[in-house]
Design an enzyme around this catalytic site. Structure first.
Site, PDB file in Angstrom:
ATOM      1  CD  GLU A  97      -2.947   1.172   2.252  1.00  0.00           C
ATOM      2  OE1 GLU A  97      -3.169   0.083   2.829  1.00  0.00           O
ATOM      3  OE2 GLU A  97      -3.620   2.197   2.431  1.00  0.00           O
ATOM      4  CD  GLU A 119      -7.373   2.045   5.610  1.00  0.00           C
ATOM      5  OE1 GLU A 119      -6.659   1.381   6.345  1.00  0.00           O
ATOM      6  OE2 GLU A 119      -6.959   2.577   4.573  1.00  0.00           O
TER       7      GLU A 119
HETATM    8 MN    MN Z   1      -5.394   2.379   3.331  1.00  0.00          MN
END
Ligand code: MN
Length: 292
Positions: free
Chosen positions: A150, A244
């Site tokens: 990520e 998120e």
């Molecule tokens: Mn994230």
């Protein structure tokens, strides 16, 4: 349609929580995916992990995993002992994910989460991380797990801050089960163009996190969601889209994510449920409008 998910800690202020409750809730709200912080799995016996997985199967919920690696296990460290400890630690986590038949792990799981102490040599840390990752992707591959690195903003990591860096990293590791995860919140800070970043990730894009500039639900801040979904369509992205969102101060999560004030002021679980419902409708509209 792409599978739509949400990170459990939208509701919970601590990383570990009542998994059964949130699996049921995610399913009732209409999500396909529920994402967990991976580290707490280490303290859960395998039998219990299987029970949680069964509950998810019964509700039609897929479980996915993310983590921010503790600096003691930083696989990009210049210290070979820390890197070695990190490979062992992440191997243990991958095995726990495999107990739940998990298919993907993401987050800052290729370096310590945050900014390391002392002198920082990004180039050397990246090379260190790639060396460790070449070992880890083999473990992940043998367990049927995709490893999504990520890309995060400068305050949360040193090694991968842009899509371009992540593509170079993934090409260097060169394994069929490694790819890139982009997150709109981080891209908003680091990328000159979010559209270009998604195009750059292209075929390597295997995971996508959504959240506004301040990690509220898509549509509540200033990001251009038409541009974002157009770009996902351009690269034929078929993967999961996981929200998120961190909207409440307090607890481990508030501290670790630097949420110092409530971004939704009304109190109560039903307020958060209503926000999740709003977001799901927003994302579905975006996807349907593009025939995704
Ligand atoms: Mn994230």
């Amino acid at each position: 349609m792409n599978k739509l998910g949400i990170f459990m800690n939208f509701w919970e202020q601590n990383w570990n929580a009542d998994y059964y409750k949130y699996i049921k809730k995610a399913s009732d709200l209409g999500f396909d995916v529920l994402e967990f912080q991976a580290q707490p799995l280490l303290n859960i016996p395998d039998e219990e992990l299987r029970n949680i997985k069964k509950a998810a199967d019964d509700c039609g919920i897929e479980l996915t995993y993310s983590l921010g690696l503790d600096k003691r296990y930083d696989i990009s460290s210049d210290d070979p002992y820390i890197r070695g400890a990190g490979v062992v630690y992440l191997t243990d986590i991958l095995k726990k994910v495999a107990v739940q038949e998990g298919k993907i792990i993401s987050g800052v799981s290729y370096a310590g989460w945050g900014v390391p102490e002392g002198e920082i040599n990004k180039k050397r840390r990246t090379a260190n991380s790639i060396g460790s990752m070449k070992q880890l992707v083999k473990v992940a591959n043998s367990l049927g797990i995709q490893y999504a690195v990520e890309v995060v903003n400068r305050f949360e990591g040193v090694v991968l801050n842009t899509a371009k860096e992540a593509v170079a990293y993934v090409e260097e590791v060169d394994s069929p089960n490694i790819g890139v995860l982009l997150d709109t919140y981080h891209m908003n800070i680091e990328e000159p163009s979010i559209r270009d970043a998604i195009h750059t990730a292209g075929k390597y894009l295997i995971g996508f996190h959504v959240g506004e500039n301040n990690r509220t639900a898509p549509g509540r801040g200033h990001l251009n969601w038409d541009e974002i979904f157009d770009a996902l369509k351009d690269v034929n992205y078929r993967g999961r889209i996981v929200a998120e969102l961190f909207v409440k101060a307090g607890g481990e999560v508030g501290r670790d994510i630097y949420v110092w004030k409530d971004l939704i002021e009304e109190e109560g679980e039903e307020v958060l449920d209503a926000e999740a419902r709003y977001m799901l409708a927003f994302e579905r509209k975006m996807l349907e409008a593009r025939g995704m």
